[in-house]
Motif scaffolding. Structure first.
Motif, PDB file in Angstrom:
ATOM      1  N   ILE A 180      64.621  13.907  -0.406  1.00 27.50           N
ATOM      2  CA  ILE A 180      63.303  14.368   0.045  1.00 27.50           C
ATOM      3  C   ILE A 180      62.441  13.147   0.328  1.00 27.50           C
ATOM      4  N   GLY A 181      61.772  13.156   1.467  1.00 30.42           N
ATOM      5  CA  GLY A 181      60.930  12.035   1.856  1.00 30.42           C
ATOM      6  C   GLY A 181      59.558  12.074   1.240  1.00 30.42           C
ATOM      7  N   ASP A 182      59.446  12.544   0.003  1.00 33.42           N
ATOM      8  CA  ASP A 182      58.157  12.609  -0.680  1.00 33.42           C
ATOM      9  C   ASP A 182      58.391  12.666  -2.176  1.00 33.42           C
ATOM     10  N   LYS A 183      57.597  11.927  -2.918  1.00 36.74           N
ATOM     11  CA  LYS A 183      57.655  11.998  -4.373  1.00 36.74           C
ATOM     12  C   LYS A 183      56.402  12.636  -4.951  1.00 36.74           C
ATOM     13  N   ASP A 184      55.320  12.690  -4.145  1.00 38.21           N
ATOM     14  CA  ASP A 184      54.021  13.109  -4.672  1.00 38.21           C
ATOM     15  C   ASP A 184      53.979  14.578  -5.079  1.00 38.21           C
ATOM     16  N   PHE A 185      54.795  15.431  -4.455  1.00 38.13           N
ATOM     17  CA  PHE A 185      54.698  16.861  -4.748  1.00 38.13           C
ATOM     18  C   PHE A 185      55.124  17.177  -6.182  1.00 38.13           C
ATOM     19  N   VAL A 204      52.882  21.861  -0.985  1.00 35.07           N
ATOM     20  CA  VAL A 204      51.986  20.840  -0.455  1.00 35.07           C
ATOM     21  C   VAL A 204      52.600  19.466  -0.693  1.00 35.07           C
ATOM     22  N   LEU A 205      52.761  18.693   0.388  1.00 33.08           N
ATOM     23  CA  LEU A 205      53.312  17.350   0.320  1.00 33.08           C
ATOM     24  C   LEU A 205      52.272  16.349   0.797  1.00 33.08           C
ATOM     25  N   ALA A 206      52.453  15.088   0.447  1.00 35.34           N
ATOM     26  CA  ALA A 206      51.467  14.067   0.813  1.00 35.34           C
ATOM     27  C   ALA A 206      52.165  12.742   1.095  1.00 35.34           C
ATOM     28  N   PHE A 207      51.764  12.099   2.202  1.00 34.59           N
ATOM     29  CA  PHE A 207      52.252  10.764   2.572  1.00 34.59           C
ATOM     30  C   PHE A 207      53.786  10.722   2.551  1.00 34.59           C
ATOM     31  N   ALA A 208      54.368  11.701   3.217  1.00 36.19           N
ATOM     32  CA  ALA A 208      55.824  11.863   3.200  1.00 36.19           C
ATOM     33  C   ALA A 208      56.453  11.251   4.446  1.00 36.19           C
ATOM     34  N   ARG A 209      57.755  11.023   4.350  1.00 35.67           N
ATOM     35  CA  ARG A 209      58.535  10.524   5.472  1.00 35.67           C
ATOM     36  C   ARG A 209      59.514  11.605   5.926  1.00 35.67           C
ATOM     37  N   ALA A 210      59.788  11.621   7.204  1.00 31.82           N
ATOM     38  CA  ALA A 210      60.764  12.564   7.743  1.00 31.82           C
ATOM     39  C   ALA A 210      62.176  12.030   7.508  1.00 31.82           C
ATOM     40  N   VAL A 211      63.105  12.929   7.275  1.00 30.70           N
ATOM     41  CA  VAL A 211      64.504  12.565   7.066  1.00 30.70           C
ATOM     42  C   VAL A 211      65.356  13.343   8.061  1.00 30.70           C
ATOM     43  N   LEU A 268      63.993  10.957  -4.271  1.00 27.63           N
ATOM     44  CA  LEU A 268      62.657  11.133  -3.709  1.00 27.63           C
ATOM     45  C   LEU A 268      62.174   9.759  -3.247  1.00 27.63           C
ATOM     46  N   HIS A 269      61.871   9.662  -1.939  1.00 26.20           N
ATOM     47  CA  HIS A 269      61.480   8.343  -1.425  1.00 26.20           C
ATOM     48  C   HIS A 269      60.541   8.513  -0.238  1.00 26.20           C
TER      49      HIS A 269
END
Length: 693
Positions: free
Chosen positions: A610-615, A540-547, A477-478
């Motif tokens: 996954i381009g998000d850790k917040d979820f 729901v995701l937040a402040f994510a990056r696309a991969v 997750l990054h």
């Protein structure tokens, strides 16, 4: 003859002001409560459903309490109607005319009983119209509504039979009403007495009507409860007929014969009650079978081929025993060779079992393996059966020391809720620092890098890359622009991160998820990925990056989290109004999560990026399907032979969308119009009554 008596009783009933006044009062009180429950759902429950792990539907929040109160209010009203059935005729000296008529005692009793049943049916129909009026704004559970109406009807029909019997015992209507009220109070006390230790409390619990009415409110249809109400009705109608028969027909039969018939009848009723209690047939008629085990749980039980024994070490109290049986009943229905034994916790403590939890415990045993539980939550029980079927618990190693989400952190950015969910799912979690212990444990089934914020040391990178080259499973997750020295992983994995932060500035979407920040967005497209099979609803995701996949063989890569078309990877500032730069930013749909597999010997290595850790953090894991997605990720990575996850079914009535104008019309109709109409008719009948007399 029965029809003529019923018709005569109905005329007498509805030509008096009492019936109309009682209808007006009952409808007014229930309409007031109904509107209060609707208001509470709209302003309190519905807003919290967005972030709730288990959303509450309108049926449970509105229909169930309305019918609970309907049972209470109607039970207070019924004695005022049944008191006049026979005793009033005696008081007015018209009973001798009816007794001298060709009608037989059973015809007289049934005719009078059916007249009150008509009133009960009318009241149940009027009450059911209230929740039906919400169909324009939500989807009420029709099965639960029908079950509630039917249960209320049975409850009132049974108490009507009791009230009719007391009316045959006296010539004073007031005395009959008080006797009926006394019976209701006695039955209520019986239910309270059912919580006391001793075998008699089981009998008290069975005799209380409310203990049989409550399951109907939850759409639990059981022959036990239906037969109870039928026996209740038959018993009091039979006693009423016997009373009238002895009064009208002066039998010369021996008193011993009469009492013998009574004893035989009561013994027959008791035998039927015993059989219905020990051999019940039941079904779940709720729309989503919410009283039944999920299909995933049934699949787990099927993996347990041998018998399972459960020992409940609890206080020797019938109420606790009932709660344990109720919790285990769905499992015992699905798997017949589950045995349950109760052991008194006090006796266990006397045997120096100091480690015994003060609350008691359940011990599940299967094939020389055991699981110990300290609560009766269904998910916990399913997880225990799952672990017994699986045989081996899987270990998830979370790396720490670089600012990753901490399993013990209960703050908004911590992962304590994730750790709790994984524990319930049968996983063992372990936080591991590669500096303190420079190796990945041999029993690690998968490795997690959850949002590193600091650089890794070269030696740590070497340990991670060696782990990957040997076929280890990884969840990465990054969402930081800085990879923090993890670039060597991209040389092994066919993935790259797009610059910027994914945003969705659609106001409708922001309103839907309850966030005004464009970097908080929903995902509803799972690209038919096996790990998200049959999963619907939003994450729901937040402040994510696309991969994106670089497509290097022999990896098989598939996207499973895709944004909506209105999204893009914003490379500029997120402050103020954000606007898509089509020349430098990529528009949606964008991939946020990629799964990848490759063969390593006879095994398939599995990786998720996954381009998000917040979820997965405490702040967002309760939103939408986030917790379900988290468990599915680990199940897929672990390649479990038993794919266990309880897919949260969407709640169709979690939202009540009804405009104020319609709600005002409903309020006027049920709170004012209908009660006033019934009250006016009652006053008119009272005036006619005074005119006739």
């Amino acid at each position: 003859m029965i029809g003529a008596i019923t018709q005569s009783e109905l005329k007498r009933l509805f030509r008096s002001p009492l019936a109309w006044t009682l209808l007006a009062v009952v409808l007014f009180l229930l309409a007031f409560l109904f509107l209060a429950f609707v208001d509470n759902f709209i302003h309190q429950i519905q807003p919290s459903n967005t972030a709730a792990e288990k959303p509450q539907g309108a049926t449970v929040s509105i229909v169930t309490p309305v019918f609970t109160w309907a049972g209470i209010i109607m039970l207070a009203v019924l004695p005022l109607l049944t008191m006049r059935l026979v005793s009033e005729e005696r008081q007015k000296q018209t009973w001798s005319l009816l007794a001298a008529s060709p009608a037989k005692p059973w015809q007289i009793i049934l005719g009078k009983y059916l007249s009150i049943l008509f009133f009960i049916t009318l009241a149940c129909i009027l009450i059911s119209l209230m929740p039906l009026s919400l169909y324009s704004g939500t989807v009420i559970d029709g099965g639960q509504l029908f079950s509630s109406v039917f249960g209320l009807w049975l409850l009132l029909a049974s108490l009507t039979a009791a009230g009719l019997y007391f009316s045959t015992l006296t010539s004073e209507p007031g005395t009959a009403a008080l006797a009926t009220f006394g019976l209701l109070l006695f039955l209520y006390v019986l239910q309270l007495s059912a919580t006391m230790p001793g075998a008699t409390s089981l009998l008290f619990y069975y005799l209380s009507p409310s203990s049989h009415y409550t399951p109907f409110l939850a759409a639990k249809f059981s022959s036990l409860h239906i037969i109870y109400f039928l026996l209740f009705i038959i018993t009091f109608l039979w006693l009423s007929i016997r009373r009238i028969k002895n009064e009208i027909i002066f039998s010369q039969n021996n008193k011993f014969i009469s009492w013998g018939k009574l004893a035989v009848g009561l013994c027959t009723i008791a035998a039927v009650a015993w059989l219905s209690a020990h051999y019940p047939l039941q079904t779940d008629i709720s729309r989503q079978k919410k009283n039944s085990l999920p299909a995933e749980a049934v699949a787990v039980l099927k993996k347990l081929e041998g018998p399972v024994s459960i020992t409940a070490v609890v206080d020797n109290k019938p109420e606790i025993h009932r709660r344990v049986r109720d919790a285990l009943e769905p499992f015992m229905q699905s798997k017949k060779n589950i045995t349950l034994e109760f052991v008194d916790i006090k006796l266990q403590r006397l045997q120096n079992k100091d480690s015994l939890d003060q609350r008691g415990q359940l011990v599940l045993e299967y094939n020389n393996k055991s699981e110990t539980l300290h609560n009766l939550e269904q998910n916990q029980l399913i997880s225990s059966f799952y672990r017994l079927a699986q045989g081996k618990q899987q270990w998830i190693v979370f790396l720490e020391g670089h600012g990753e989400s901490n399993l013990l952190d209960t703050g908004s950015q911590g992962a304590s809720k994730l750790a709790s969910i994984l524990k319930k799912q049968g996983y063992k979690t372990y936080s591991h620092n590669l500096v303190r212990s420079p190796t990945i444990p041999d029993n690690a089934d998968m490795l997690v890098i959850a949002g590193a914020q600091k650089n890794f040391l070269p030696a740590e990178i070497k340990i991670i890359t060696d782990y990957l080259q040997q076929g280890g499973a990884l969840l990465w997750l990054h969402d930081d622009e800085n990879l923090h020295s993890l670039e060597p992983l991209l040389e092994i994995l066919p993935v790259e991160f797009l610059p910027g932060t994914i945003v969705n500035a659609d106001p409708a979407i922001q309103k839907l998820i309850g966030s005004e920040h464009p970097a908080v967005f929903p995902v509803i497209n799972y690209n038919n990925h096996p790990l998200a099979k049959d999963m619907d609803g939003q994450t729901v995701l937040a402040f994510a990056r696309a991969v994106e996949s670089t497509g290097q063989p022999p990896w098989q890569v598939k996207s499973f989290l895709q944004t909506l078309e209105a999204s893009w990877n914003e490379t500029g500032s997120l402050q103020g109004h954000v606007k898509h730069d089509a020349d430098n930013e990529q528009g949606g749909p964008l991939s946020v999560g990629l799964s990848m597999q490759r063969p390593i010997g006879e095994q398939q290595q599995r990786i998720i990026v996954i381009g998000d850790k917040d979820f997965m953090t405490n702040e967002l894991i309760g939103y939408g399907r986030n917790s379900e997605l988290a468990t599915r990720l680990f199940n897929w990575l672990g390649q479990n032979k038993i794919q266990f996850q309880i897919s949260q079914q969407p709640i169709p009535d979690a939202k009540l969308e009804i405009n104020p104008a319609k709600l005002n019309i409903i309020a006027v109709v049920f709170l004012l119009l209908l009660p006033l109409i019934f009250l006016f008719v009652g006053l008119w009948q009272w005036r006619l009554y005074r005119y006739r007399t």
